[in-house]
Design a protein around this motif. Structure first.
Motif, PDB file in Angstrom:
ATOM      1  N   ASP A  17       8.369  -9.560  -3.121  1.00  0.00           N
ATOM      2  CA  ASP A  17       8.071 -10.997  -3.069  1.00  0.00           C
ATOM      3  C   ASP A  17       8.342 -11.652  -4.423  1.00  0.00           C
ATOM      4  OD1 ASP A  17       6.921 -13.495  -2.566  1.00  0.00           O
ATOM      5  OD2 ASP A  17       5.282 -12.669  -1.396  1.00  0.00           O
ATOM      6  N   HIS A 210      -2.108 -11.947   3.492  1.00  0.00           N
ATOM      7  CA  HIS A 210      -1.142 -12.251   2.432  1.00  0.00           C
ATOM      8  C   HIS A 210      -1.419 -13.690   2.011  1.00  0.00           C
ATOM      9  CE1 HIS A 210       2.923 -11.869   0.486  1.00  0.00           C
ATOM     10  NE2 HIS A 210       2.783 -13.184   0.498  1.00  0.00           N
ATOM     11  N   HIS A 212      -1.965 -16.861  -0.943  1.00  0.00           N
ATOM     12  CA  HIS A 212      -1.350 -17.396  -2.158  1.00  0.00           C
ATOM     13  C   HIS A 212      -2.363 -18.172  -2.991  1.00  0.00           C
ATOM     14  CE1 HIS A 212       3.212 -17.210  -1.052  1.00  0.00           C
ATOM     15  NE2 HIS A 212       2.600 -16.062  -0.882  1.00  0.00           N
ATOM     16  N   GLY A 242       6.360 -15.839  -4.493  1.00  0.00           N
ATOM     17  CA  GLY A 242       5.587 -16.678  -3.591  1.00  0.00           C
ATOM     18  C   GLY A 242       5.891 -18.158  -3.729  1.00  0.00           C
ATOM     19  N   ASN A 252       1.797 -15.980  -5.377  1.00  0.00           N
ATOM     20  CA  ASN A 252       0.986 -14.905  -4.807  1.00  0.00           C
ATOM     21  C   ASN A 252      -0.321 -14.715  -5.569  1.00  0.00           C
ATOM     22  OD1 ASN A 252       2.703 -13.748  -2.676  1.00  0.00           O
ATOM     23  ND2 ASN A 252       4.135 -13.474  -4.359  1.00  0.00           N
TER      24      ASN A 252
HETATM   25 ZN    ZN Z   1       3.828 -14.290  -0.895  1.00  0.00          ZN
END
Ligand code: ZN
Length: 326
Positions: A17, A210, A212, A242, A252
């Motif tokens: 990511d 998942h 952020h 992210g 992220n």
């Molecule tokens: Zn992400």
């Protein structure tokens, strides 16, 4: 008599990511050294790359080599993202342990990203599962439902759409379906509600969170998910990746901060924070000058900090970085 709260699995996603959203390409040798350092810190699931055409994402051109290296590390689940059947074929040939397929709950996001509707993506997932069963029966398939909490293109995403998609993915044969706050729009009440509904709909097949930190709610959202039974959390070293929209905000959730939160609460992550912080050096070496986020690496561990398993940190780590340098 133990009253320890349930432990969690931190799934480190930065090598995928993070690196795919950075314009520069980290040299392969640096990637391998960094993944070794993350594994050495105790991380036991790492998403090491994505199987996409190298002309679209040159940062991931070496993904097969990275997978082969990572799969030699003991007790590590090596994950890779695959957007389609062709990617899954290459990932299985390289020897991944687990595939993750992003499926957007927002039709607008799905069409913009992969030029397929969510329904067409479910068909793709069904084909990927069939391929896995035929070629590598032990490999797990996880679907990550992206834009589950909102979409920058479509706006709000109805919760019923997310649940319907999760059920369809389960019928398509995935082992797990998790929820992704792709655009950093989630709040803790929403996270709690949607993960509860997910568990009610697909039971123990409910997968990772998942989340952020785009608007500063990353840790609060993780805690909300933990409180309703989520036990696997995606996070990124230094918060890289992210697609951050706000300057100064990471995309992220930052692995270092997430590990601190859980360990301070007595929730075992299996991760050594001092070694994890030291692993940043390998990241910096591979991507000099890249902005890293996270409060814990700056502040150091609080005085009196004890790991959930009772271990004490090394004495040096008790002091904030600034005092240590002064
Ligand atoms: Zn992400």
């Amino acid at each position: 008599m133990s009253t320890a709260p349930p432990s969690v699995l931190i799934s480190e996603v930065a090598p995928r990511d993070g690196l795919q959203s950075v314009a520069r390409t980290m040299p392969t040798a640096a990637k391998l050294a960094w993944i070794d350092a993350l594994h050495g810190a105790g991380l036991r699931e790492i998403e090491v790359g994505s199987f996409v055409p190298a002309r679209r994402l040159p940062q991931m051109a070496d993904v097969a080599e990275v997978v082969r290296h990572a799969s030699r590390l003991p007790e590590l689940t090596v994950m890779a993202l695959v957007p389609n059947l062709r990617g899954a074929e290459a990932a299985l040939a390289a020897g991944v342990h687990k595939l993750t397929v992003p499926v957007s709950a927002s039709a607008a996001h799905s069409l913009a990203n992969v030029r397929k509707t969510p329904e067409q993506m479910v068909d793709e997932v069904r084909a990927i599962v069939a391929l896995c069963k035929e070629r590598s029966p032990g490999v797990m398939v996880e679907a990550g439902i992206s834009t589950a909490f909102g979409c920058t293109l479509q706006g709000p995403v109805p919760e019923d759409d997310v649940l319907r998609l999760a059920e369809a993915l389960l019928r398509a044969g995935v082992d797990e379906a998790g929820l992704s706050d792709t655009t950093g729009m989630a709040n803790p009440a929403q996270v709690r509600r949607l993960f509860l509904r997910l568990r009610a709909a697909i039971g123990e097949h409910a997968g990772a969170a998942h989340l952020h930190n785009t608007r500063g709610l990353g840790l609060a959202n993780c805690l909300a998910a933990y409180d309703v039974g989520v036990r696997t959390f995606d996070a990124s070293q230094g918060g890289i990746g992210g697609c951050p929209y706000a300057p100064g905000a990471s995309g992220n959730v930052v692995t270092e901060d997430l590990v601190l939160m859980f360990e301070a609460m007595g929730v075992d992550t299996g991760v050594d924070l001092e070694r994890l912080t030291a692993a940043r050096a390998a990241l910096v070496q591979g991507l000099p000058g890249e902005a890293l986020y996270g409060m814990t690496p700056e502040a150091g561990l609080p005085k009196g900090f004890t790991y959930a398993d009772g271990r004490l940190p090394a004495r040096e780590a008790l002091l904030p970085t600034t005092e240590r340098l002064a």
